[in-house]
Design an enzyme around this catalytic site. Structure first.
Site, PDB file in Angstrom:
ATOM      1  N   ASP A 151     -10.348   0.916  -5.135  1.00  0.00           N
ATOM      2  CA  ASP A 151     -10.380   2.385  -5.072  1.00  0.00           C
ATOM      3  C   ASP A 151     -11.006   2.991  -6.326  1.00  0.00           C
ATOM      4  O   ASP A 151     -10.999   4.214  -6.490  1.00  0.00           O
ATOM      5  CB  ASP A 151      -8.956   2.945  -4.919  1.00  0.00           C
ATOM      6  CG  ASP A 151      -8.345   2.608  -3.561  1.00  0.00           C
ATOM      7  OD1 ASP A 151      -9.100   2.502  -2.577  1.00  0.00           O
ATOM      8  OD2 ASP A 151      -7.112   2.456  -3.500  1.00  0.00           O
ATOM      9  N   ASP A 169       0.819  -1.214   0.000  1.00  0.00           N
ATOM     10  CA  ASP A 169       0.000   0.000   0.000  1.00  0.00           C
ATOM     11  C   ASP A 169       0.861   1.276   0.000  1.00  0.00           C
ATOM     12  O   ASP A 169       1.846   1.348   0.754  1.00  0.00           O
ATOM     13  CB  ASP A 169      -0.861  -0.043   1.274  1.00  0.00           C
ATOM     14  CG  ASP A 169      -1.945   1.013   1.316  1.00  0.00           C
ATOM     15  OD1 ASP A 169      -2.845   0.956   0.471  1.00  0.00           O
ATOM     16  OD2 ASP A 169      -1.884   1.881   2.210  1.00  0.00           O
TER      17      ASP A 169
HETATM   18  C1  GLC Z   1      -4.407   3.062  -0.413  1.00  0.00           C
HETATM   19  C2  GLC Z   1      -5.592   2.131  -0.424  1.00  0.00           C
HETATM   20  C3  GLC Z   1      -6.841   2.910  -0.100  1.00  0.00           C
HETATM   21  C4  GLC Z   1      -6.660   3.553   1.244  1.00  0.00           C
HETATM   22  C5  GLC Z   1      -5.396   4.385   1.327  1.00  0.00           C
HETATM   23  C6  GLC Z   1      -5.145   4.767   2.752  1.00  0.00           C
HETATM   24  O1  GLC Z   1      -4.477   3.999  -1.421  1.00  0.00           O
HETATM   25  O2  GLC Z   1      -5.685   1.483  -1.660  1.00  0.00           O
HETATM   26  O3  GLC Z   1      -7.973   2.095  -0.121  1.00  0.00           O
HETATM   27  O4  GLC Z   1      -7.758   4.365   1.547  1.00  0.00           O
HETATM   28  O5  GLC Z   1      -4.281   3.671   0.859  1.00  0.00           O
HETATM   29  O6  GLC Z   1      -4.168   5.669   2.922  1.00  0.00           O
END
Ligand code: GLC
Ligand code: CA
Length: 537
Positions: free
Chosen positions: A318, A202
Site C-alpha cells: 500500500d 487485514d
Molecule cells: C487493506 C489492504 C489494502 C486494501 C484494503 C481493502 O488496507 O492492505 O491493500 O485495499 O485493505 O479494504
C-alpha cells in the site's frame, strides 16, 4: 521465560505480492510456481517467513483484497496442488508461510453476498450489515471510498442500506452474528490443516463497530472477537498473527498484542509512514524531516518495550518505495542500506517488501491510464481539478500504491525477466538499472548488504532481544544503542544526510559488525560519508 511460542521474535518476514513477483507460464501474472523458483533467493537473503498477499479467488478489483471464496486459491496463481507444493518447498527450506486474512469484508461477488442481496429473508442476509434509512438517508455519517460519498449503499429492492468500510465492492461482514464468527474460525482452521503457519490480518480493528462513533472500527467487542479467534484458532496452532491497524497509539496497540491478553501476536504501526505528507495524507507531499521520522520510530521502541514487540516495516503493497520518500535517489544504494540498518537493527521483527532488498525505486506514471489502482482513480478527479494532469501524475509517481506493485525485475532482459508475456501492470521504468541480477553481482549491491545484516542480526543476542535507546538524532547524525544484560552493547551509527559529517565514536576499542562503506578501522571521530551506515559493538 521464552517458549516456542516466541518464534515470531526470530522471524524475518518477506512480503510477496503474488501478482507481481514471478510469472512461470507467460500469462503476465505472477504465480505459485514462479514463487517456488525464487525460494532459494529468499532463503539466501536470510528470510525464514513469507507473508503472501491474498491468493484466493477474487474478481480482482482490489488485487485480491476482495475475496469471493475463502477456501480456494485463484486459478491465475495455479492450482491447490501448486499451492501445496509451494508450501511444502517453503517448509523444506525452513520458511514459514503467513496467509493474508481478509475477514472484515468479502467481495460483493462472494456467494454469501450474492444471496444476501436477494432480499430481507435471504439465507445469508444476516452475514452482512443492513440498516433502515434514517431521515430518508444513510444510517450514519461514515464516509466511503467515493470522495464525499457514504460508506452505506442503498439497496432499492429491500429499501435498506448495507455497509462497506473499504471500497464499494467490499461489503462488511457482521461479526455480531455468531454464525459469521463460526464460519471464519472454521475457515481459518482449515488453512491451518493445509499447513499454513499464521496470518497477516487485514484492517482487523474494523471488525467491531460502534455505529454512534465518528469512525468505524475499534468497536466495543474488538478484543472479545480477537480473543475468541485466539482460543479457537491461533493459540492451538501456535500461530504468528500480525494485524493491520491504523492510527492507534502504542497503549492501544498493546491492548491487541500484549501476550497475556491472547489476541494478536503483533500489530503494524504506520505513524512514521505519515512523515513527509501534508497532514499525513497520501498524494500531498510535504518536506521530509529524517529526525522526526527517527523520533517516531523511537517512540514506538520505547512504547512497546518489555510489554509488546514491534513489527519493523517501512514498505508494503500500500506504500510507495521508501527510497523515494525517506531516502535519496542520488544515493540509491547507500540510502537503501541506511534505511534497512535504521529499521531492522531496532527491537522487533523485520518485514521486507518484495524488491526492497534491491533498493527499488518508484516507476514513473506517464499517463493516467498507466496508473490503474482504485485509490489513484478515486482521487484523480479532485487532484486534476486542483493541480492539473501533469502534477497529478507526478504525485502518482511519488505516492501511489501502484509504485510498489509493478513487477519485480529479476534481470535486464525483456520484461525484467518477470514474464515472457505481457505484464498485467507496467514495468518499472528503471528495471535495467535496478534488478536482482545486477544487485547480486555488484560489489556494493543492496541484496548482499541485506543478507549480511540479517546474518549479523541472527547471530547477535543484543540485536535479537535487547532494549533500545536513542542517543543522537540531529544534524544528520543518528545514533542508537541496543543493550541486553550479560551481552555487549551494540551501536547503530548513521549519517542520515547528503553531507559528509563527523560523529564521535560511541565505543572505545569497538568492533565493526557491519559497514555500508566497507570501513575497516574505527577512529575516535568517525568521518561519515553521505548516507553511511555503521554497526559497532
Ligand atoms: C487493506 C489492504 C489494502 C486494501 C484494503 C481493502 O488496507 O492492505 O491493500 O485495499 O485493505 O479494504
Ligand atoms: Ca502466471
Amino acid at each position: 521465560m521464552e517458549t516456542k511460542k516466541d518464534w515470531y521474535k526470530d522471524a524475518v518476514v518477506y512480503q510477496i505480492y503474488p501478482k507481481s513477483f514471478c510469472d512461470s507460464n507467460g500469462d503476465g501474472i505472477g504465480d505459485f510456481r514462479g514463487i517456488i523458483s525464487k525460494l532459494d533467493y529468499l532463503k539466501e537473503l536470510g528470510v525464514n517467513t513469507v507473508w503472501i498477499s491474498p491468493c484466493y479467488p477474487t474478481p480482482d478489483k482490489d488485487n485480491g483484497y476482495d475475496i469471493s471464496d475463502f477456501d480456494n486459491v485463484d486459478p491465475k496463481f495455479g492450482t491447490m496442488a501448486d499451492f501445496e507444493e509451494m508450501l511444502d518447498e517453503m517448509h523444506k527450506r525452513g520458511i514459514r508461510l503467513l496467509m493474508d486474512l481478509v475477514v472484515n469484508h468479502t467481495s460483493d461477488e462472494h456467494e454469501w453476498f450474492k444471496s444476501a442481496i436477494q432480499g430481507k429473508d435471504a439465507p445469508y442476509r444476516d452475514y452482512y450489515i443492513w440498516k433502515d434509512p434514517v431521515n430518508g438517508g444513510p444510517p450514519n455519517k461514515w464516509g466511503g471510498d467515493a470522495i464525499g460519498g457514504s460508506a452505506w449503499i442503498y439497496d432499492e429492492k429491500s429499501g435498506q442500506y448495507y455497509l462497506h468500510v473499504g471500497f464499494h465492492y467490499q461489503p462488511d461482514l457482521d461479526w455480531e452474528n455468531p454464525k459469521v464468527r463460526d464460519e471464519i474460525a472454521n475457515m481459518i482452521n482449515r488453512w491451518f490443516d493445509r499447513g499454513v503457519d499464521g496470518f497477516r490480518c487485514d484492517v482487523i480493528n474494523m471488525i467491531s463497530k460502534d455505529f454512534e462513533a465518528d469512525h468505524p472500527g475499534d468497536g466495543p467487542r474488538l478484543h472479545e472477537f480477537l480473543h475468541e479467534l485466539h482460543e479457537r484458532c491461533f493459540g492451538p496452532h501456535n500461530a504468528f498473527t500480525v494485524g493491520e491497524v491504523w492510527d492507534l497509539p502504542p497503549e492501544a496497540s498493546l491492548m491487541l498484542t500484549a501476550p497475556e491478553r491472547e489476541e494478536l501476536t503483533l500489530a503494524f504501526q504506520f505513524e512514521h509512514m505519515r512523515e513527509g505528507r501534508e497532514k499525513g495524507l497520501r498524494f500531498y507531499p510535504a518536506e521530509f524531516d529524517p529526525h522526526k521520522f527517527v523520533a517516531t520510530m523511537a517512540k514506538w521502541q520505547k512504547g512497546l518495550n518489555g510489554k509488546g514487540w514491534n513489527a519493523l516495516c517501512i514498505e508494503n503493497h500500500d506504500q510507495p518505495r521508501s527510497i523515494d520518500r525517506f531516502g535519496s535517489k542520488k544515493y540509491r544504494r547507500e540510502s537503501a542500506k541506511l534505511l534497512a540498518t535504521l529499521t531492522y537493527c531496532m527491537q522487533g521483527t523485520p518485514f521486507i517488501y518484495e524488491g526492497q532488498e534491491l533498493g527499488n525505486i518508484n516507476p514513473v506514471f506517464h499517463t493516467l491510464e498507466e496508473s490503474i489502482d482504485i485509490e489513484s482513480q478515486n482521487n484523480q478527479e479532485i487532484l486534476i481539478k486542483k493541480f492539473g494532469v501533469e502534477e497529478t501524475l507526478r504525485r502518482f509517481s511519488l505516492d501511489s500504491r501502484d509504485c510498489g506493485r509493478v513487477p519485480m525485475a529479476w534481470d535486464d532482459s525483456e520484461n525484467g525477466g518477470f514474464t515472457t508475456g505481457k505484464p498485467w501492470i507496467k514495468l518499472n521504468d528503471f528495471y535495467k538499472e535496478v534488478n536482482a541480477k545486477k544487485e547480486l553481482e555488484a560489489e556494493d549491491g543492496v541484496y548482499g548488504y541485506f543478507r549480511d545484516l540479517f546474518k549479523m542480526r541472527a547471530g547477535n543476542k543484543t540485536l535479537m532481544r535487547g532494549d533500545f535507546e536513542l542517543v543522537t538524532n540531529e544534524g544528520g547524525a543518528v545514533v542508537y544503542r541496543r543493550f541486553l544484560e550479560g551481552e555487549k552493547d551494540v551501536y547503530v551509527v548513521l549519517n542520515y544526510s547528503d553531507n559528509a559529517i563527523s560523529i564521535p565514536n560511541p565505543v572505545k576499542d569497538g568492533k565493526i559488525l557491519l559497514s555500508s562503506h566497507k570501513r575497516e578501522a574505527l577512529t575516535d571521530t568517525l568521518k561519515m560519508k553521505p548516507w553511511e551506515s555503521l554497526v559497532i559493538e
